[in-house]
Design an enzyme around this catalytic site. Structure first.
Site, PDB file in Angstrom:
ATOM      1  N   ASP A 232       0.832  -1.201   0.000  1.00 27.62           N
ATOM      2  CA  ASP A 232       0.000   0.000   0.000  1.00 27.62           C
ATOM      3  C   ASP A 232       0.870   1.256   0.000  1.00 27.62           C
ATOM      4  O   ASP A 232       2.102   1.184   0.121  1.00 27.62           O
ATOM      5  CB  ASP A 232      -0.951   0.001   1.199  1.00 27.62           C
ATOM      6  CG  ASP A 232      -0.254  -0.325   2.519  1.00 27.62           C
ATOM      7  OD1 ASP A 232       0.874   0.167   2.729  1.00 27.62           O
ATOM      8  OD2 ASP A 232      -0.830  -1.071   3.334  1.00 27.62           O
TER       9      ASP A 232
ATOM     10  N   ASP B 275       1.708   4.107 -20.141  1.00 30.58           N
ATOM     11  CA  ASP B 275       1.504   2.704 -20.481  1.00 30.58           C
ATOM     12  C   ASP B 275       1.056   2.572 -21.933  1.00 30.58           C
ATOM     13  O   ASP B 275       0.215   3.345 -22.413  1.00 30.58           O
ATOM     14  CB  ASP B 275       0.436   2.134 -19.536  1.00 30.58           C
ATOM     15  CG  ASP B 275       0.245   0.651 -19.675  1.00 30.58           C
ATOM     16  OD1 ASP B 275       1.201  -0.088 -19.437  1.00 30.58           O
ATOM     17  OD2 ASP B 275      -0.880   0.236 -20.021  1.00 30.58           O
TER      18      ASP B 275
ATOM     19  N   GLU C 298       6.296   3.939 -22.615  1.00 34.05           N
ATOM     20  CA  GLU C 298       6.421   2.497 -22.806  1.00 34.05           C
ATOM     21  C   GLU C 298       5.943   2.223 -24.222  1.00 34.05           C
ATOM     22  O   GLU C 298       4.740   2.227 -24.494  1.00 34.05           O
ATOM     23  CB  GLU C 298       5.567   1.709 -21.812  1.00 34.05           C
ATOM     24  CG  GLU C 298       5.739   0.205 -21.995  1.00 34.05           C
ATOM     25  CD  GLU C 298       4.544  -0.624 -21.542  1.00 34.05           C
ATOM     26  OE1 GLU C 298       4.757  -1.775 -21.121  1.00 34.05           O
ATOM     27  OE2 GLU C 298       3.400  -0.127 -21.629  1.00 34.05           O
TER      28      GLU C 298
END
Length: 540
Positions: free
Chosen positions: A34, A207, A268
Site C-alpha cells: 500500500d 503505459d 512504454e
C-alpha cells in the site's frame, strides 16, 4: 568512435529511477502492499541513491490486471490507501530529494469505468459508445468479431455485448480500448494530467504509449504483437493498431502541459526497431522512452554492442537521452533470464516443470549486466527488488496465479506473477517482514528470507550494497552525462565513459589493462577479469 550524449541540465536526462509496484512493495495492513508502506520505506529508497521513483498504478480499479484496469483516474484504490496517503507520499519523497513519477494508462479503461458502464447502457451509435471501439460483427448474424485481431494477453481482441455489438480490447476483456479519435477522450486525459501535476508529481510513465491510435478502417492483420519486444519480422505489414504515426500528435499536446509544470514523460513503446522508438523522444514529445531492445538483447558481446551503438545513433539524432532498462513488471527477473540456456527477453513466466535457470550463472551475468547499464550515459530504471538480486519465482502453484495472461492463454503461458512476489524486508519475520501479519498476497518461494534487506544490509558484499556503491560512483563521476568512446575488442565490451573505463567480459577472460585499477567490479578482479564480469576502472 565517440558517441555523444547531449545534456542541458534536465534531471531526467541522467536520472536513475526506481520502479515501485505498490501491490508487492510493502504492506502496512493485510498482505497487500500500500501507499503508507511505500512512504515508510522512502528512507531506504533514498539510501540507494536514486533520483526518482516510478509508482505503478494505484488508482481505483477492480484489479483484474493489478491496477492497469483503471475505473477512476482521480482517486486511489482503497486497497492501497487514499488521496491523502498519496499526497503524503509525494511530499515526503520530495523532502528527501526523490521525485515521483506516476503511471498513466491511456490506451484502455476498466470495464467498470463510468464511461464504459454508460456505453453498455446506451444504444448503438451513441456518444458514450463512441468513446470506445464498438462495432458490428461479421458473419450472417454478426456472430463473428469485426476483425481477426488478437489480444496481447491471448485470445481474440473483441468481446460481444448483449445487443450484438462487439468492443475492442487489445489486452484483457476487462480493459476496453478507448477511441482516441474522440475529442472528449483527449480532453479528459489532459485534465487527468493536470490533476496529478497539481498534486506535485514530477512526471508520468505512459503505459502502451504506442497503442492509442488504430486504423479506423479496422483491416484484418494476421500476426501477433509481443509484449515488450513488439514484432521482430520486418517483412510483415505494419500493424493497424500499434505504433501508428498519428499517435504522436497526442503527445505533442501533452508535452505543452507537462512543460508548463517543468515535469517529464516516459513512454512504454513496443516498436519493431530503434529508429521507430526514437520518434517518441523528439524534442516536442516524450523526454524518455524505455530501450526494450537493450532489455531483450541476448547476453552476448556483439548483440549488446550493436544495441548500444544503434541506440545512441538514433537518439542522438533527435537530441534525446537513451533510457536503459533490464527489468520491469512484465518480464522474468534478470538473474533468472540470464541463467537460461537462451538469454534475452525470456519466456512469459517460468513453470516448475520448465527448464530451470542456473541461478549462480544467472546472478553472475545479471550483476555484470547491471553494472554495464549503470555506466552508460543516459537514464536508467531499476525494478523494485532488483537491488536485492531477486530471482523469478518459478514454482508458483497454479491456484495462486492472478495474471490474466495465464488465464487467457489457458495456462500456455505462466504469466508475470513470478516477478511480482512480495519483497523480503526482515529475514526472521513471517512473510519476510512484508506485512505486520506475515500475510503475502502471493506466496514467497523457499529461501526468500535469505534475500531480505536486513540480511543484505549487514553484508558488505551483498547485491544491495553493490548497487549502492555503483550508484554512488555513477553520481560522483557524472557517468549519466558523460561522453562514451567504444574501444571494444572481438570478445569484450570496452568503453571509456568520462574518466571511467568499463570492461565487460562474456565467455572469455580478459587481462586487466596496464595502468588501470579497479574501483568496482561485479566479481573479484586480480590481473585477470573473469568471464561474465563487468569492471569499472580508473587510471593509476
Amino acid at each position: 568512435m565517440i558517441l555523444t550524449h547531449p545534456s542541458s541540465g534536465e534531471w531526467w536526462r541522467s536520472a536513475v529511477i526506481y520502479q515501485i509496484y505498490p501491490r508487492f512493495f510493502k504492506s502496512t495492513t493485510n498482505g497487500v502492499g500500500d501507499l503508507p508502506g511505500i512512504t515508510s520505506k522512502l528512507p531506504y529508497i533514498s539510501s540507494l541513491g536514486v533520483d526518482a521513483v516510478w509508482i505503478s498504478p494505484f488508482y481505483t480499479s477492480p484489479q483484474k490486471d493489478h491496477g492497469y484496469d483503471v475505473s477512476n483516474y482521480r482517486d486511489i484504490d482503497p486497497l492501497f490507501g487514499s488521496l491523502n496517503d498519496a499526497t503524503e507520499l509525494i511530499q515526503k519523497a520530495n523532502e528527501l530529494g526523490i521525485k515521483v513519477i506516476v503511471d498513466l494508462v491511456p490506451n484502455h479503461t476498466s470495464d467498470q469505468h463510468v464511461w464504459f458502464q454508460e456505453a453498455l447502457n446506451s444504444p448503438k451509435g451513441s456518444e458514450p459508445r463512441n468513446r470506445y471501439w464498438f462495432r458490428e460483427g461479421r458473419g450472417e448474424n454478426g456472430e463473428l468479431p469485426p476483425t481477426n485481431w488478437r489480444s496481447v494477453f491471448g485470445g481474440p481482441a473483441w468481446t460481444r455485448v448483449e445487443d450484438g455489438q462487439w468492443y475492442l480490447h487489445l489486452f484483457d476483456s476487462s480493459q476496453p480500448d478507448l477511441n482516441w479519435e474522440n475529442p472528449e477522450v483527449r480532453e479528459e486525459f489532459e485534465s487527468i494530467l493536470r490533476f496529478w501535476l497539481d498534486r506535485g508529481v514530477s512526471g508520468f510513465r505512459v503505459d502502451v504509449a504506442h497503442g492509442l491510435m488504430k486504423d479506423p478502417e479496422l483491416p484484418d492483420w494476421d500476426h501477433d504483437w509481443a509484449m515488450v519486444s513488439g514484432l521482430d519480422d520486418d517483412s510483415v505489414s505494419a500493424p493497424p493498431m500499434w505504433d501508428r504515426d498519428s499517435v504522436h500528435e497526442i503527445y505533442r499536446s501533452w508535452r505543452t502541459i507537462v512543460d508548463s509544470y517543468e515535469a517529464m514523460m516516459c513512454a512504454e513503446a513496443w516498436v519493431h526497431d530503434d529508429a521507430r522508438r526514437s520518434l517518441y523522444v523528439r524534442p516536442d514529445e516524450f523526454q524518455q522512452c524505455f530501450n526494450f531492445s537493450f532489455l531483450s538483447s541476448p547476453w552476448s558481446k556483439d548483440s549488446l554492442q550493436n544495441v548500444i551503438a544503434r541506440s545512441y545513433e538514433v537518439n542522438n539524432g533527435v537530441g534525446a537521452p537513451t533510457t536503459w532498462v533490464f527489468n520491469n513488471h512484465d518480464v522474468v527477473r534478470l538473474p533468472s533470464r540470464m541463467g537460461l540456456e537462451r538469454t534475452g527477453k525470456g519466456p512469459n513466466g517460468i513453470y516448475a516443470t520448465d527448464p530451470q535457470p542456473d541461478f549462480e550463472l544467472g546472478t553472475r551475468r545479471a550483476q555484470a549486466a547491471q553494472l554495464l547499464m549503470l555506466a552508460l550515459p543516459g537514464s536508467a530504471y531499476l525494478y523494485n527488488g532488483e537491488e536485492l538480486g531477486l530471482p523469478e519465482h518459478t514454482s508458483l502453484p497454479d491456484e495462486a496465479r492472478q495474471d490474466p495472461t495465464f488465464f487467457r492463454t489457458k495456462g500456455e503461458e505462466a504469466g508475470r506473477d513470478g516477478c511480482r512476489v512480495p519483497l523480503p524486508w526482515v529475514s526472521a519475520e513471517p512473510g519476510a517482514g512484508f506485512s505486520p501479519t506475515g500475510e503475502t498476497w502471493l506466496p514467497q518461494p523457499d529461501g526468500w528470507n535469505g534475500f531480505a534487506v536486513d540480511v543484505q544490509e549487514a553484508d558488505p558484499d551483498s547485491s544491495l550494497n553493490f548497487v549502492r556503491k555503483a550508484l554512488a560512483l555513477r553520481s560522483q563521476n557524472g557517468l549519466g552525462t558523460s561522453g562514451i568512446d567504444d574501444q571494444s575488442t572481438d570478445t569484450t565490451l570496452d568503453y571509456l565513459v568520462g574518466d571511467i573505463r568499463v570492461i565487460t567480459t562474456f565467455d572469455d577472460e580478459a587481462d586487466r589493462p596496464e595502468g588501470w585499477r579497479v574501483v568496482l567490479s561485479s566479481t573479484p578482479v586480480t590481473d585477470t577479469i573473469g568471464t561474465d564480469t563487468t569492471a569499472w576502472l580508473v587510471r593509476d
